[in-house]
Design a protein around this motif. Structure first.
Motif, PDB file in Angstrom:
ATOM      1  N   ILE A 116      44.083  67.925  79.451  1.00 33.46           N
ATOM      2  CA  ILE A 116      44.285  68.505  78.309  1.00 33.46           C
ATOM      3  C   ILE A 116      45.632  68.926  78.215  1.00 33.46           C
ATOM      4  O   ILE A 116      46.600  69.046  78.994  1.00 33.46           O
ATOM      5  CB  ILE A 116      43.187  69.545  78.236  1.00 33.46           C
ATOM      6  N   GLY A 117      45.994  68.877  76.828  1.00 31.98           N
ATOM      7  CA  GLY A 117      47.393  69.416  76.257  1.00 31.98           C
ATOM      8  C   GLY A 117      47.498  69.681  74.916  1.00 31.98           C
ATOM      9  O   GLY A 117      46.490  69.368  73.963  1.00 31.98           O
ATOM     10  N   LYS A 161      42.461  66.582  74.383  1.00 27.03           N
ATOM     11  CA  LYS A 161      42.378  65.701  75.753  1.00 27.03           C
ATOM     12  C   LYS A 161      43.560  64.606  75.571  1.00 27.03           C
ATOM     13  O   LYS A 161      44.032  64.311  74.636  1.00 27.03           O
ATOM     14  CB  LYS A 161      41.157  64.894  76.002  1.00 27.03           C
ATOM     15  N   VAL A 162      44.111  64.598  76.731  1.00 25.90           N
ATOM     16  CA  VAL A 162      45.119  63.488  76.800  1.00 25.90           C
ATOM     17  C   VAL A 162      44.767  62.386  77.802  1.00 25.90           C
ATOM     18  O   VAL A 162      44.272  62.563  79.028  1.00 25.90           O
ATOM     19  CB  VAL A 162      46.576  64.144  77.228  1.00 25.90           C
ATOM     20  N   PRO A 218      56.659  61.068  74.328  1.00 28.41           N
ATOM     21  CA  PRO A 218      56.076  60.667  72.942  1.00 28.41           C
ATOM     22  C   PRO A 218      54.568  60.346  73.227  1.00 28.41           C
ATOM     23  O   PRO A 218      54.359  59.428  73.906  1.00 28.41           O
ATOM     24  CB  PRO A 218      56.903  59.316  72.678  1.00 28.41           C
ATOM     25  N   VAL A 219      53.830  60.835  72.321  1.00 30.35           N
ATOM     26  CA  VAL A 219      52.227  60.318  72.445  1.00 30.35           C
ATOM     27  C   VAL A 219      51.715  59.830  70.904  1.00 30.35           C
ATOM     28  O   VAL A 219      52.570  60.058  70.034  1.00 30.35           O
ATOM     29  CB  VAL A 219      51.419  61.424  72.923  1.00 30.35           C
ATOM     30  N   ARG A 220      50.658  59.063  70.965  1.00 33.31           N
ATOM     31  CA  ARG A 220      50.029  58.813  69.727  1.00 33.31           C
ATOM     32  C   ARG A 220      48.591  59.364  69.761  1.00 33.31           C
ATOM     33  O   ARG A 220      48.085  59.771  70.709  1.00 33.31           O
ATOM     34  CB  ARG A 220      49.947  57.104  69.527  1.00 33.31           C
ATOM     35  N   PHE A 249      45.040  61.961  72.964  1.00 32.08           N
ATOM     36  CA  PHE A 249      46.176  61.533  72.898  1.00 32.08           C
ATOM     37  C   PHE A 249      46.513  60.605  73.969  1.00 32.08           C
ATOM     38  O   PHE A 249      45.862  60.867  75.071  1.00 32.08           O
ATOM     39  CB  PHE A 249      47.110  62.685  72.892  1.00 32.08           C
ATOM     40  N   ALA A 250      47.314  59.629  73.718  1.00 33.82           N
ATOM     41  CA  ALA A 250      47.771  58.430  74.929  1.00 33.82           C
ATOM     42  C   ALA A 250      49.170  58.536  74.562  1.00 33.82           C
ATOM     43  O   ALA A 250      49.605  58.509  73.632  1.00 33.82           O
ATOM     44  CB  ALA A 250      46.892  57.431  74.418  1.00 33.82           C
ATOM     45  N   ALA A 251      49.702  57.938  75.900  1.00 33.75           N
ATOM     46  CA  ALA A 251      51.242  57.784  75.942  1.00 33.75           C
ATOM     47  C   ALA A 251      51.480  56.816  74.831  1.00 33.75           C
ATOM     48  O   ALA A 251      50.950  55.874  74.337  1.00 33.75           O
ATOM     49  CB  ALA A 251      51.843  57.297  77.140  1.00 33.75           C
TER      50      ALA A 251
END
Length: 140
Positions: free
Chosen positions: A90-91, A104-105, A116-118, A137-139
């Motif tokens: 999580i973040g 959630k990440v 950087p995330v999308r 979120f994902a890198a």
């Protein structure tokens, strides 16, 4: 300890309570998180409240949020209620509009602050009467 029946009811690590359609905007046909901006004090928030959390103003304008941001902080959860599959991450992510969003990440090897995330959004059809969305979120 014997295996319980709750294992079959576990949710995948990247799911949670769905957002409603009012939390998602369309920008050029693509879904985006929908926040709000207070017209009195310019506070920007997600999800969009009816009343500004900073000044209690009621003049809130819709704000379609960017689909990219920067990871502010994250933590990996190893112990959770039985319905959740662990580990999961999580973040907080800072978006260009000045909104910090919790979620959630997608776990990756280089999750550090300033990554950087999308923003990933997908429709959920758990309840056909009330369509919903999930985000994470994902890198980038």
């Amino acid at each position: 300890m014997p295996e319980s029946n709750t294992a079959s009811a576990r949710r995948p690590a990247l799911t949670g309570r769905p957002l409603s359609d009012r939390d998602v905007a369309r920008v050029d046909g693509e879904p985006r998180l929908r926040g709000a901006r207070c017209l009195d004090c310019d506070t920007r928030v997600f999800p969009a409240p009816a009343v500004c959390p900073s000044c209690n103003g009621e003049r809130m304008a819709e704000l379609a949020l960017s689909d990219t941001g920067t990871l502010y902080a994250c933590s990996t959860v190893h112990i959770a209620p039985p319905m959740w599959e662990t580990p999961y991450t999580i973040g907080y992510v800072d978006l260009p509009e000045g909104v910090r969003v919790f979620g959630k990440v997608e776990h990756g090897p280089a999750l550090v602050p300033d990554t950087p995330v999308r923003v990933c959004l997908e429709p959920v059809d758990d309840d056909p009467q009330a369509p919903g969305w999930r985000y994470w979120f994902a890198a980038a």
